[in-house]
Design an enzyme around this catalytic site. Structure first.
Site, PDB file in Angstrom:
ATOM      1  N   SER A 139      44.528  36.018  42.699  1.00 10.61           N
ATOM      2  CA  SER A 139      43.407  35.943  41.760  1.00 10.61           C
ATOM      3  C   SER A 139      43.935  36.247  40.368  1.00 10.61           C
ATOM      4  CB  SER A 139      42.340  36.974  42.141  1.00 10.61           C
ATOM      5  OG  SER A 139      41.388  37.136  41.105  1.00 10.61           O
ATOM      6  N   TYR A 152      39.471  45.352  43.367  1.00 10.64           N
ATOM      7  CA  TYR A 152      39.842  44.063  43.937  1.00 10.64           C
ATOM      8  C   TYR A 152      41.120  43.542  43.289  1.00 10.64           C
ATOM      9  CZ  TYR A 152      39.546  39.066  45.079  1.00 10.64           C
ATOM     10  OH  TYR A 152      39.821  37.781  45.503  1.00 10.64           O
TER      11      TYR A 152
END
Length: 227
Positions: A139, A152
């Protein structure tokens, strides 16, 4: 190792929806034998997966589930591609780091880093035998810093590091790939109540991943859109 198929074999985690589902479909349509997993049997019933895809319902952090995945790979006798796609955002709504506690950290890291790390170690003999590829879905939050995305993002940075260290330690071709924003249930969970219809569907990312696998550059961190 007893090779039971001449077709290439891929294990894609988190294949009941989103990018994992789209990639599993595309690989199967291209002639691969695909093993995929996910926690929800109901989602798989709705997924309309192609022939050539074996579904194993369960949680990657569970040792018995990982053993079941190993059994399926053993039955094929080969593994050409291991894709770490399954992940979690953690507790919702997403919160700033100052509001995160140890159980939150343990949950996210167990799913996003621990499960992939241990699964990779169990699959190394097959990947090495096939001169296979280890591919982890990363990501941009792994390298950029967004409010609420700290836990995250840190887990994805950890996954990047684990993936590329496996490559350095074993000689396997290893990729950490940022797919970009996508119109998925997970992305919607991160932005509750917001319209994310401007994000591309995960199916649009798959050709870039397949192009990466075809090009097979040196191990490293890449953006899907660059292929």
């Amino acid at each position: 190792m007893n090779i039971a198929t001449n077709a290439r074999v891929a294990l894609v985690t988190g294949g009941s929806a989103g990018l994992g589902l789209a990639l599993s479909r595309a690989l199967a349509e291209a002639g691969w034998r695909v093993i995929t997993d996910g926690r929800s049997a109901e989602k798989f019933k709705e997924a309309d997966l192609a022939d050539g895809v074996t579904v194993v319902v369960g949680d990657l952090t569970d040792a018995d589930h990982r053993a079941e995945l190993v059994a399926h790979v053993t039955a094929y006798g080969r593994l050409d591609l291991l894709v770490h796609n399954a992940s979690t955002l953690g507790a919702l709504p997403m919160r700033p780091l100052a509001e995160v506690d140890v159980p939150d950290l343990a949950h996210v890291w167990r799913t996003n880093v621990g499960g992939p790390l241990v699964l990779t170690s169990t699959m190394l003999p097959w990947l090495r035998e096939a001169d296979g590829v280890l591919l982890s879905i990363s990501s941009d939050a792994a390298v950029n810093h967004y409010e609420g995305w700290g836990l995250y993002g840190a887990s994805k940075a950890g996954l990047d590091h684990v993936t590329l260290t496996y490559g350095a330690e074993t000689g396997l071709t290893a990729y950490a790939v940022d797919p970009g924003d996508m119109r998925t249930a997970m992305h919607q969970d991160a932005f509750p109540g917001e319209d994310i219809s401007d994000r591309p569907q995960p199916e649009t990312v798959v050709p870039h991943l397949l192009a990466l696998l075809d090009a097979r550059p040196e191990s490293g961190r890449y953006r899907a859109e660059d292929f």
